[in-house]
Design a protein around this motif. Structure first.
Motif, PDB file in Angstrom:
ATOM      1  N   ASP A   1       0.563  -1.455   0.223  1.00 29.63           N
ATOM      2  CA  ASP A   1       0.177   0.192  -0.030  1.00 29.63           C
ATOM      3  C   ASP A   1       1.117   1.123  -0.193  1.00 29.63           C
ATOM      4  OD1 ASP A   1      -2.247   1.826  -0.067  1.00 29.63           O
ATOM      5  OD2 ASP A   1      -2.414   1.485   1.946  1.00 29.63           O
ATOM      6  N   GLY A   2       2.157   1.284  -0.573  1.00 26.67           N
ATOM      7  CA  GLY A   2       2.942   2.250  -0.831  1.00 26.67           C
ATOM      8  C   GLY A   2       3.727   3.439   0.896  1.00 26.67           C
TER       9      GLY A   2
ATOM     10  N   VAL B   1       9.829  -7.098   3.118  1.00 25.40           N
ATOM     11  CA  VAL B   1       9.799  -6.774   0.833  1.00 25.40           C
ATOM     12  C   VAL B   1       8.744  -5.576   1.007  1.00 25.40           C
ATOM     13  CG1 VAL B   1       9.226  -7.157  -1.288  1.00 25.40           C
ATOM     14  CG2 VAL B   1      10.373  -8.839   0.914  1.00 25.40           C
ATOM     15  N   ALA B   2       8.920  -4.712   0.248  1.00 21.24           N
ATOM     16  CA  ALA B   2       7.992  -3.447   0.064  1.00 21.24           C
ATOM     17  C   ALA B   2       7.088  -4.381  -1.354  1.00 21.24           C
ATOM     18  CB  ALA B   2       8.655  -2.339  -0.018  1.00 21.24           C
ATOM     19  N   ILE B   3       5.896  -3.855  -1.717  1.00 20.99           N
ATOM     20  CA  ILE B   3       5.089  -4.180  -2.675  1.00 20.99           C
ATOM     21  C   ILE B   3       4.667  -2.629  -2.846  1.00 20.99           C
ATOM     22  CG2 ILE B   3       2.958  -5.349  -3.592  1.00 20.99           C
ATOM     23  CD1 ILE B   3       5.736  -6.761  -3.078  1.00 20.99           C
TER      24      ILE B   3
ATOM     25  N   GLU C   1       6.449  -3.875  13.705  1.00 16.36           N
ATOM     26  CA  GLU C   1       5.724  -4.497  12.485  1.00 16.36           C
ATOM     27  C   GLU C   1       4.210  -4.000  12.158  1.00 16.36           C
ATOM     28  OE1 GLU C   1       5.953  -8.953  13.926  1.00 16.36           O
ATOM     29  OE2 GLU C   1       7.455  -9.061  12.498  1.00 16.36           O
ATOM     30  N   SER C   2       3.895  -2.564  13.315  1.00 18.85           N
ATOM     31  CA  SER C   2       2.109  -1.980  12.841  1.00 18.85           C
ATOM     32  C   SER C   2       1.901  -2.429  10.923  1.00 18.85           C
ATOM     33  CB  SER C   2       2.086  -0.656  12.905  1.00 18.85           C
ATOM     34  OG  SER C   2       2.791  -0.635  14.646  1.00 18.85           O
ATOM     35  N   GLY C   3       1.302  -2.212  10.789  1.00 19.47           N
ATOM     36  CA  GLY C   3       0.962  -2.769   9.441  1.00 19.47           C
ATOM     37  C   GLY C   3       1.290  -3.565   8.352  1.00 19.47           C
ATOM     38  N   LEU C   4       2.370  -5.043   8.527  1.00 13.99           N
ATOM     39  CA  LEU C   4       3.079  -5.301   7.811  1.00 13.99           C
ATOM     40  C   LEU C   4       1.836  -6.650   7.517  1.00 13.99           C
ATOM     41  CD1 LEU C   4       6.059  -5.698   9.160  1.00 13.99           C
ATOM     42  CD2 LEU C   4       5.603  -4.163   6.985  1.00 13.99           C
ATOM     43  N   LEU C   5       2.353  -7.503   6.061  1.00 10.20           N
ATOM     44  CA  LEU C   5       0.850  -8.484   6.161  1.00 10.20           C
ATOM     45  C   LEU C   5       1.678  -9.320   5.941  1.00 10.20           C
ATOM     46  CD1 LEU C   5      -2.141  -9.190   5.274  1.00 10.20           C
ATOM     47  CD2 LEU C   5      -1.176  -8.555   2.960  1.00 10.20           C
ATOM     48  N   CYS C   6       1.831 -10.167   6.606  1.00 13.45           N
ATOM     49  CA  CYS C   6       2.452 -11.513   7.218  1.00 13.45           C
ATOM     50  C   CYS C   6       1.785 -12.918   6.582  1.00 13.45           C
ATOM     51  CB  CYS C   6       2.927 -11.460   9.073  1.00 13.45           C
ATOM     52  SG  CYS C   6       3.840 -10.216   9.447  1.00 13.45           S
TER      53      CYS C   6
END
Length: 325
Positions: free
Chosen positions: A161-162, A174-176, A240-245
């Motif tokens: 999400d930028g 990893v950034a997407i 780790e706030s907001g990360l997708l795991c």
């Protein structure tokens, strides 16, 4: 005796776990450190010499003498629960080492501790900062770090999400670009649960198969705020706030299996592939270009689980059998 070694490492500067000539690997670094603390240096006349045993020391031919004729330097060999690839991290990895007790006793020196504890302390001091020894213990009868394991848990961390990647986590996240469709990704991931041939997403070892049993596979977004609040009631974020795991648990994993499953899910989450495409790849285990692995740095081996001590040997025997569907 057999030792169990629990450890973790930052895989960013390693060419994977397995020892390779002229390349920096986790196994290579630890085995080199073990040889150092056990004083495995070649002395005169074939003896093992070190700070506590000078090269010129006389031997009296008793059983306490340690000679290269009895113990080869290449006997220091670690067996690991899961061979991580280049760039993959481990929060909790497990390996075992078989070592002559006479040799192990040499690392005690002036410390008033057991040889096992002495080895743990010395390794913690000599290993590089990107490897951490959690604990070394005498392994129970029947323990095999690789074959006794019941399951392994991996987590793959994505920042989408930028959003900016926290600089502290850039080595394992990893950034997407764009926001991923988590529901679609979980629909795809659900098709991996159970006993399947993961031939579309993995490469078999020589003489092995790509048949594995996945027990859990799910994408979850970490709550963007910690249960903490500032002086004026504002929520306080954490690393780790907001990360997708993506968390996946299986009895074992074939080569590149987790990262390839992640890449497939990410393609679905980006809208480049459909859930039906992913399910079709599961149904027809055929390797091809669109199911290659995602970037290594996002993946961490989080945990390895073992059965009770009285079941270790039977588990190791059962898992050595070639899997079938």
């Amino acid at each position: 005796m057999r030792l169990r070694i629990d450890l973790g490492y930052d895989g960013g500067a390693f060419y994977g776990w397995a020892r390779q000539p002229r390349l920096r690997t986790v196994q290579g670094e630890i085995e080199r450190a073990i040889r150092t603390v056990l004083h495995l240096n070649r002395g005169s006349g074939g003896t093992l010499a070190g700070p506590d045993i000078p090269e010129s020391a006389d031997t009296d031919g008793t059983a306490d003498d340690i000679r290269l004729d009895d113990i080869r330097l290449d006997d220091i060999h670690l067996v690991v629960a899961g061979r991580t690839d280049t760039g993959v991290h481990a929060l909790h990895q497990v390996c075992h080492l078989d070592v002559d007790e006479r040799l192990l006793a040499r690392c005690v020196g002036h410390m008033q501790v057991t040889p096992v504890e002495a080895l743990e302390r010395r390794l913690q001091r000599v290993l590089p900062d990107d490897i951490a020894i959690h604990r070394i213990s005498a392994a129970p009868d029947g323990f095999d770090a690789r074959f006794s394991a019941l399951e392994r848990t991996y987590v793959y961390r994505v920042c989408d999400d930028g959003r900016f990647v926290d600089p502290r986590t850039r080595g394992f996240v990893v950034a997407i670009d764009g926001r991923l469709d988590v529901d679609a990704m979980n629909e795809a991931a659900a098709s991996t649960i159970g006993l399947h041939d993961f031939g579309s997403f993995a490469t078999p070892n020589p003489g092995g198969t790509t048949i594995r049993e996945v027990k859990y596979a799910r994408w979850e977004r970490v709550d963007p705020h910690a249960p903490l609040h500032g002086a004026y009631g504002e929520p306080v974020p954490y690393a780790e706030s907001g990360l997708l795991c993506f968390t996946i648990v299986a009895d074992a994993f074939a080569r590149n299996m987790v990262r390839s499953l992640v890449n497939g899910c990410l393609q679905v989450g980006r809208g480049r592939k459909s859930v039906e495409w992913f399910v079709g790849k599961m149904a027809e285990p055929k390797r091809e270009g669109s199911t290659g692995p995602a970037a290594a740095k996002g993946l961490t081996l989080e945990y390895v689980a073992y059965p009770p001590d009285d079941q270790l040997a039977s588990r190791a025997q059962a898992i050595r059998a070639v899997r079938t569907l």
